[in-house]
Design an enzyme around this catalytic site. Structure first.
Site, PDB file in Angstrom:
ATOM      1  N   HIS A 233       5.793  37.412  -8.384  1.00 44.19           N
ATOM      2  CA  HIS A 233       5.791  37.595  -9.833  1.00 44.19           C
ATOM      3  C   HIS A 233       7.032  38.410 -10.191  1.00 44.19           C
ATOM      4  O   HIS A 233       7.897  38.674  -9.339  1.00 44.19           O
ATOM      5  CB  HIS A 233       4.559  38.409 -10.252  1.00 44.19           C
ATOM      6  CG  HIS A 233       3.251  37.743 -10.004  1.00 44.19           C
ATOM      7  ND1 HIS A 233       2.781  36.690 -10.756  1.00 44.19           N
ATOM      8  CD2 HIS A 233       2.297  38.011  -9.074  1.00 44.19           C
ATOM      9  CE1 HIS A 233       1.579  36.328 -10.305  1.00 44.19           C
ATOM     10  NE2 HIS A 233       1.263  37.101  -9.291  1.00 44.19           N
TER      11      HIS A 233
ATOM     12  N   CYS B 122       1.726  32.215  -7.374  1.00 40.71           N
ATOM     13  CA  CYS B 122       0.497  32.939  -7.005  1.00 40.71           C
ATOM     14  C   CYS B 122      -0.770  32.096  -7.213  1.00 40.71           C
ATOM     15  O   CYS B 122      -0.993  31.159  -6.474  1.00 40.71           O
ATOM     16  CB  CYS B 122       0.451  34.264  -7.744  1.00 40.71           C
ATOM     17  SG  CYS B 122      -0.549  35.484  -6.879  1.00 40.71           S
TER      18      CYS B 122
HETATM   19  N1  GLN Z   1      -6.619  35.388  -8.018  1.00 34.79           N
HETATM   20  C1  GLN Z   1      -5.675  35.132  -6.933  1.00 34.79           C
HETATM   21  C2  GLN Z   1      -5.709  36.237  -5.861  1.00 34.79           C
HETATM   22  O1  GLN Z   1      -6.230  37.293  -6.107  1.00 34.79           O
HETATM   23  C3  GLN Z   1      -4.259  35.011  -7.489  1.00 34.79           C
HETATM   24  C4  GLN Z   1      -3.746  36.298  -8.115  1.00 34.79           C
HETATM   25  C5  GLN Z   1      -2.476  36.126  -8.933  1.00 34.79           C
HETATM   26  O2  GLN Z   1      -2.169  35.036  -9.433  1.00 34.79           O
HETATM   27  N2  GLN Z   1      -1.724  37.240  -9.104  1.00 34.79           N
HETATM   28  O3  GLN Z   1      -5.179  36.038  -4.762  1.00 34.79           O
END
Ligand code: GLN
Length: 252
Positions: free
Chosen positions: A195, A96
């Site tokens: 995740h 992510c």
């Molecule tokens: N901040 C990034 C987004 O909102 C990644 C989010 C995350 O790692 N879950 O896309």
């Protein structure tokens, strides 16, 4: 042969959201059960990075704020050595927010664009705080099998002309909720929005990464299978939950 692996964990205090640290625990445990000794090294802001010290590097996800804190250090201090190491076959798993920073750039929800490593030919744009986030359980087809996980990202990621996806979305959003791609891969570096944490429910993918790291260090190594009863129960339940049971119980 006494097998050993060293895992470099990038910014474990900052890039660790939605249980991403569980990927490290899964890799360590799957190696331990096979008598493979694993050392995990935390690599933080300002730390030097010598890629020769690591067989696998992991970076988790985060909110935009933490990405803003690590981007410059990742790109300027770790970047050149990381890029060279990936070209040399270093195994990387980036999840992510970490995945986004392994691309060319990340435009966060607000504020200036963040630089990326340019390892994946991807660019990510967050459409702003009012835009709906990509949140939910996801199933994606990888190498003939299925990956299951949970996604929560605002950023939409687009593959460039050299970009190759990690997987294809079966149910969920994936890279951008438009083109059916999920994640990216380049050499032995793998990026994903999954995740969950990802690896405990996807043991075949975990062993795939372990196998790549062992082979780069020792040459071909056959990993003895683990029973994975609980892992497969969790995996198959996730597939059925997301697809309403319409998918085969396990794709080979
Ligand atoms: N901040 C990034 C987004 O909102 C990644 C989010 C995350 O790692 N879950 O896309």
């Amino acid at each position: 042969m006494n097998l050993e692996l060293t895992i470099g964990h990038l910014y474990p205090d900052l890039m660790n959201i939605y249980g991403d640290r569980g990927n490290i625990l899964c890799l360590v445990e799957r190696c331990r059960r096979r008598g493979i000794r694993v050392t995990v090294v935390a690599i933080g802001l300002g730390d030097p990075f010598d890629p020769r010290a690591y067989d696998l590097v992991f970076i988790g996800g985060s909110q935009d704020k933490e990405q803003r804190w690590v981007a410059q250090d990742l790109v300027e201090r770790k970047g050149p050595a990381l890029r060279d190491a990936v070209e040399d076959g270093l195994v990387v798993l980036a999840v992510c927010g970490g995945y986004q920073l392994f691309g060319h750039a990340y435009r966060p929800s607000e504020g200036l664009d963040l630089p990326g490593l340019g390892i994946f030919d991807i660019t990510t744009v967050h459409p702003g705080p009012q835009a709906p986030r990509c949140i939910g359980n996801i199933v994606a087809r990888w190498e003939g099998g299925l990956l299951v996980g949970f996604e929560n990202h605002g950023g939409r990621t687009y593959l460039g002309p050299q970009g190759a996806p990690l997987a294809r979305v079966v149910a969920g959003f994936g890279n951008n909720a438009e083109d059916g791609t999920e994640g990216a891969r380049y050499q032995h570096a793998f990026g994903t929005y999954l995740h969950g944490s990802l690896l405990p429910k996807n043991p075949e993918f975990a062993d795939f990464l372990i196998g790549l790291a062992l082979e780069r260090k020792y040459g071909p190594v056959s990993l003895p299978p683990l029973p994975d009863t609980l892992e497969h129960l969790a995996h198959d339940a996730a597939v059925r939950r997301v697809t309403g049971g319409s998918m085969p119980r396990r794709s080979t």
